[in-house]
Enzyme design. Structure first.
Site, PDB file in Angstrom:
ATOM      1  N   ASP A   1      -7.032  -6.296  -4.650  1.00 19.86           N
ATOM      2  CA  ASP A   1      -6.738  -5.261  -5.648  1.00 19.86           C
ATOM      3  C   ASP A   1      -6.900  -5.780  -7.067  1.00 19.86           C
ATOM      4  OD1 ASP A   1      -6.299  -3.078  -4.094  1.00 19.86           O
ATOM      5  OD2 ASP A   1      -4.115  -3.134  -4.188  1.00 19.86           O
TER       6      ASP A   1
ATOM      7  N   HIS B   1     -54.326  16.163   0.505  1.00 19.34           N
ATOM      8  CA  HIS B   1     -53.951  14.748   0.637  1.00 19.34           C
ATOM      9  C   HIS B   1     -55.174  13.921   1.060  1.00 19.34           C
ATOM     10  CE1 HIS B   1     -49.854  16.179   0.447  1.00 19.34           C
ATOM     11  NE2 HIS B   1     -49.364  14.944   0.586  1.00 19.34           N
TER      12      HIS B   1
ATOM     13  N   HIS C   1       1.732   2.882  -3.337  1.00 15.58           N
ATOM     14  CA  HIS C   1       0.685   3.523  -4.137  1.00 15.58           C
ATOM     15  C   HIS C   1       0.996   4.996  -4.379  1.00 15.58           C
ATOM     16  CE1 HIS C   1      -2.687   1.153  -5.430  1.00 15.58           C
ATOM     17  NE2 HIS C   1      -2.711   0.475  -4.301  1.00 15.58           N
TER      18      HIS C   1
ATOM     19  N   GLN D   1       0.816  -1.208   0.000  1.00 15.21           N
ATOM     20  CA  GLN D   1       0.000   0.000   0.000  1.00 15.21           C
ATOM     21  C   GLN D   1       0.849   1.257   0.000  1.00 15.21           C
ATOM     22  OE1 GLN D   1      -3.592   0.526  -0.195  1.00 15.21           O
ATOM     23  NE2 GLN D   1      -2.990  -1.389  -1.132  1.00 15.21           N
TER      24      GLN D   1
ATOM     25  N   GLU E   1      -9.561   1.701   5.144  1.00 17.00           N
ATOM     26  CA  GLU E   1     -10.003   1.302   3.805  1.00 17.00           C
ATOM     27  C   GLU E   1      -9.790  -0.203   3.641  1.00 17.00           C
ATOM     28  OE1 GLU E   1      -8.896   2.229  -0.881  1.00 17.00           O
ATOM     29  OE2 GLU E   1      -7.431   2.616   0.694  1.00 17.00           O
ATOM     30  N   HIS E   2      -8.559  -0.657   3.876  1.00 18.81           N
ATOM     31  CA  HIS E   2      -8.216  -2.081   3.834  1.00 18.81           C
ATOM     32  C   HIS E   2      -7.825  -2.522   5.241  1.00 18.81           C
ATOM     33  CE1 HIS E   2      -7.010  -0.448  -0.185  1.00 18.81           C
ATOM     34  NE2 HIS E   2      -7.692  -1.500  -0.600  1.00 18.81           N
TER      35      HIS E   2
END
Length: 427
Positions: free
Chosen positions: A356, A415, A258, A255, A322-323
């Site tokens: 991924d 109504h 990235h 990660q 996230e992960h």
């Protein structure tokens, strides 16, 4: 990486802070570009592509010639790997289809729900330092399964005005209808407003840097939906004394490579394991082609020791990764207890990189703590749930009086009248 031992809960929010700029620091730039593209259309897009990507574009779209060339350039080995990935992603997302839900709530009152595809979607695929053709598969496949009619892909070109062949090839395999050679804020603006040649879409998907994330959030002010705020990538691993230190280090580095604004965190109940993992990171990082990027990300990252599993789980849920990778002797404790995470990876042989690429789950996930409220991309993200109802004479008689009473209590006479007229016609 900074080692932190037994941090008090009062310090968690500070310790777990992401290395991202504030929206306020970016929004002025994003707003200016949005306004320009809204006014000037393609000319604005081309101007910012020249500024940010260093290329003057004649045509905003990938041509048929480029599509054919990409098909011939991509290796057979990579094509075969894409086939495997596509099959698993397709299988997992196809299984998410739901049947029509039909209920007779009262005799004569039928209510049902059906899914309909979002007609026009925009898929943003980052370019930058890595061509993320895997993101094409993750976004285009569920869009295709859902039945979206227009699937517009936008991705930044290189300085020669070209798109990576693997991105083009993957797009062609998954039903993408148009490929835009446009990235960054200007791509999100183009999809938000539409131009002379770029269609306005109803929803924008895809990850990106901090500028793209803020641009997507700004798009919602103009009536365009987004999948989620998905910014710089992040990973949290929980590991105890039983974990394989080399595996854990490799996941953290996967990660970290990235981007320089990525963040990775190890939470452990073993001080010895933290030392082992730190040594492994040092040994592994020097062999990486993207080691300079990984080193910068590691500077944003933490190794956190806590005394027991309960504290660890509370801290992880506070972070909302996230992960989330679980490598402990008590994996079920974490699997059962996790409340805030985009995607969870369980056991020594489940690397985050599997998600991924090829396990089948989607890798477009909420970052920056948004997993507390958002899901990752799934089939439902490309669909709308429409409710239907059909009431017979018997049905309106059964519920009509209750509707009249409720409407009258709220002071909404029209109504009430809409029901009263029907009831009287049945006398």
């Amino acid at each position: 990486m900074k080692v932190i031992s037994n941090p008090p809960k009062s310090d968690w929010s500070t310790i777990l802070q992401r290395p991202t700029q504030t929206v306020e620091a970016i929004e002025e730039t994003v707003t200016a570009i949005f306004d320009d593209v809204k006014r000037n259309g393609n000319d604005g897009i081309k101007r910012y592509t020249a500024i940010f990507d260093g290329v003057d574009l004649d045509d905003l779209y990938v041509s048929e010639k480029e599509i054919k060339e990409a098909n011939s350039v991509v290796s057979d080995e990579l094509k075969a790997a894409i086939v495997v990935s596509k099959a698993n992603i397709y299988k997992f997302h196809e299984a998410q289809k739901t049947k029509k839900v039909l209920v007779e709530t009262t005799e004569g009152v039928e209510c049902w729900q059906e899914k309909r595809p979002i007609q026009k979607v925009g898929l943003y695929i980052p370019g930058g330092t890595a061509p993320l053709f895997s993101s094409v598969l993750m976004l285009a496949i569920p869009a295709q399964i859902a039945g979206c009619k227009e699937i517009i892909l936008a991705t930044p070109p290189n300085k020669q005005g070209e798109i990576n062949p693997a991105i083009i090839y993957a797009a062609q395999q998954c039903g993408v209808t148009k490929i835009l050679k446009v990235g960054g804020i200007q791509a999100i603006a183009a999809l938000t407003f539409g131009t002379e040649t770029v269609p306005k879409v109803y929803k924008i998907f895809g990850p990106g840097n901090q500028y793209v994330t803020v641009a997507k959030q700004l798009a919602t002010k103009y009536g365009v939906a987004i999948d989620m705020p998905a910014g710089p990538s992040e990973l949290l691993v929980v590991a105890d004394e039983t974990a394989n230190a080399s595996f854990v280090a490799s996941d953290l580095l996967s990660q970290a490579e990235h981007g320089t604004d990525s963040q990775v965190i190890l939470v452990s109940t073993s001080k010895e394991k933290i030392v082992e993992v730190e040594k492994e990171i040092t040994n592994q990082i020097i062999k990486l082609p993207r080691k300079d990027i990984a080193k910068k990300a590691i500077e944003n990252s933490k190794l956190i020791y806590v005394e027991n599993n309960k504290i660890a789980l509370d801290l992880i849920n506070e972070y909302g990764p996230e992960h989330f990778i679980v490598c402990t002797s008590t994996n079920n404790f974490y699997v059962d207890g996790i409340e805030n995470a985009g995607s969870v990876f369980i056991g020594d042989y489940t690397p985050e990189s599997a998600g991924d690429y090829a396990s089948g789950t989607n890798h477009t996930l909420p970052t920056n703590g948004y997993s507390k409220a958002y899901s990752g991309v799934n089939l439902d993200a490309f669909q709308k749930a429409i409710s239907f109802q059909k009431i017979s004479e018997k049905g309106i008689k059964n519920i009509g009086k209750s509707i009249e009473i409720l409407a009258d209590a709220e002071g909404l006479q029209a109504h009430k009248n809409a029901v009263t007229l029907r009831l009287e016609s049945l006398k």
